[in-house]
Design a protein around this motif. Sequence first.
Motif, mmCIF file in Angstrom:
data_model
loop_
_atom_site.group_PDB
_atom_site.id
_atom_site.type_symbol
_atom_site.label_atom_id
_atom_site.label_comp_id
_atom_site.label_asym_id
_atom_site.label_seq_id
_atom_site.Cartn_x
_atom_site.Cartn_y
_atom_site.Cartn_z
ATOM 1 N N LEU A 41 0.700 -1.106 -0.083
ATOM 2 C CA LEU A 41 -0.024 0.021 0.155
ATOM 3 C C LEU A 41 0.932 1.050 0.070
ATOM 4 O O LEU A 41 2.061 1.124 0.431
ATOM 5 N N LEU A 42 0.176 2.415 -0.531
ATOM 6 C CA LEU A 42 1.031 3.633 -0.423
ATOM 7 C C LEU A 42 0.156 4.767 0.274
ATOM 8 O O LEU A 42 -1.097 4.793 0.097
ATOM 9 N N PRO A 43 0.756 5.875 0.689
ATOM 10 C CA PRO A 43 0.118 6.929 1.564
ATOM 11 C C PRO A 43 -0.790 7.548 0.360
ATOM 12 O O PRO A 43 -0.343 7.943 -0.559
ATOM 13 N N VAL A 44 -1.863 8.006 0.650
ATOM 14 C CA VAL A 44 -2.834 8.658 -0.199
ATOM 15 C C VAL A 44 -2.094 10.165 -0.440
ATOM 16 O O VAL A 44 -1.893 10.664 -1.490
ATOM 17 N N ALA A 45 -1.633 10.615 0.642
ATOM 18 C CA ALA A 45 -0.866 11.905 0.602
ATOM 19 C C ALA A 45 0.476 11.804 -0.473
ATOM 20 O O ALA A 45 0.583 12.965 -0.931
ATOM 21 N N ALA A 46 1.125 10.790 -0.101
ATOM 22 C CA ALA A 46 2.424 10.699 -1.198
ATOM 23 C C ALA A 46 1.885 10.527 -2.633
ATOM 24 O O ALA A 46 2.581 11.140 -3.608
ATOM 25 N N LEU A 47 0.829 9.701 -2.966
ATOM 26 C CA LEU A 47 0.153 9.634 -4.331
ATOM 27 C C LEU A 47 -0.236 11.121 -4.863
ATOM 28 O O LEU A 47 -0.112 11.371 -6.018
ATOM 29 N N ALA A 48 -0.953 11.817 -4.022
ATOM 30 C CA ALA A 48 -1.406 13.077 -4.292
ATOM 31 C C ALA A 48 -0.287 14.088 -4.871
ATOM 32 O O ALA A 48 -0.522 14.820 -5.697
ATOM 33 N N LYS A 49 0.878 13.824 -4.047
ATOM 34 C CA LYS A 49 1.818 14.905 -4.412
ATOM 35 C C LYS A 49 2.474 14.443 -5.826
ATOM 36 O O LYS A 49 3.033 15.174 -6.387
ATOM 37 N N LEU A 50 2.155 13.165 -6.407
ATOM 38 C CA LEU A 50 2.699 13.025 -7.778
ATOM 39 C C LEU A 50 1.423 13.273 -8.643
ATOM 40 O O LEU A 50 1.687 12.627 -9.829
ATOM 41 N N ASP A 51 0.443 14.018 -8.352
ATOM 42 C CA ASP A 51 -0.615 14.239 -9.350
ATOM 43 C C ASP A 51 -1.470 13.073 -9.584
ATOM 44 O O ASP A 51 -2.270 13.123 -10.810
ATOM 45 N N TYR A 52 -1.243 12.006 -8.748
ATOM 46 C CA TYR A 52 -2.100 10.678 -9.325
ATOM 47 C C TYR A 52 -3.578 11.151 -9.167
ATOM 48 O O TYR A 52 -4.447 10.739 -10.149
#
Length: 283
Positions: A41-52
């Motif tokens: 799993l990956l943090p939502v905040a981390a993926l958000a930072k990548l424009d996901y």
Amino acid sequence: MQSNGLAFLRSGEAGTLARLDRVFEGWGLGDGAEPVIGPPLLPVAALAKLDYYQNFPHQALLATPLDLERRPEGEDTTTIGAFPPERLAEADVALPSAACYAVYLGLEGTAIAGNTLVTLVGRCFRKETRYSGLRRLLGFHMREVVALGSREFVEEHIDRYSGRVLAFAEALDLPLRKEVASDPFYDGEGPRALFQTLSPVKYEFLSGDLAIGSVNRHRNFFGERCAIRYADTDEPVFTSCAAFGLERWLSVLHDRHRTWEAAMDAIDAAEQAIDKTVERTSA
């Protein structure tokens, strides 16, 4: 096979998937790639930072625990088919849709001494409008070989793997074509979309209408967003990756060779044929 996109692979499928993955992993290891394992799993905040969530909200899947404080007293859970949103706690982790995200986030804030390759296989998840056998699944395996370094290094990585994929497919007697695809890491509108048409950043390998792999040029996007830099210059690295959807490869191989035994034999023969070609070229 389930209609919900969640597949149970029996011995024939599982054995062929493992054999196929050894081929792709071997390409990376042979080039000096470091084998790594990403988190499930990956943090939502981390993926958000990548424009996901800007680029792929339609594919996103989140994981969250039940909110036990809202559990009805005496609830019978033996017949539940789905929990309503009000029964769920806040979702702060996500199921990854590609294996390479774990690499960039895992190396966040680090410096590399020089051009670097890593390889990993991950369980990936994508919400789709429909599911179809092994061709299109909710959960699947993805093998990736990721390059981090200079612009020239990551470009050569794309060229090398493009050639390998097409040569491997030819040896498998599997018709495959390479086509420009939409950019998975950039916004699809405005200047970025125009730049994508002028300088493609993603190519897909298609069998019929099904993409079974891709090569992706990220420029220094992940280097900047994840602060992955060169140790000597402190500049953000460039990255690229080659990705293989293993169940999709299984699907087209079985369609072509009709049995798992024949598909396995074709993989063995194709790998040997490519090895002999490399030996002649090296000589």
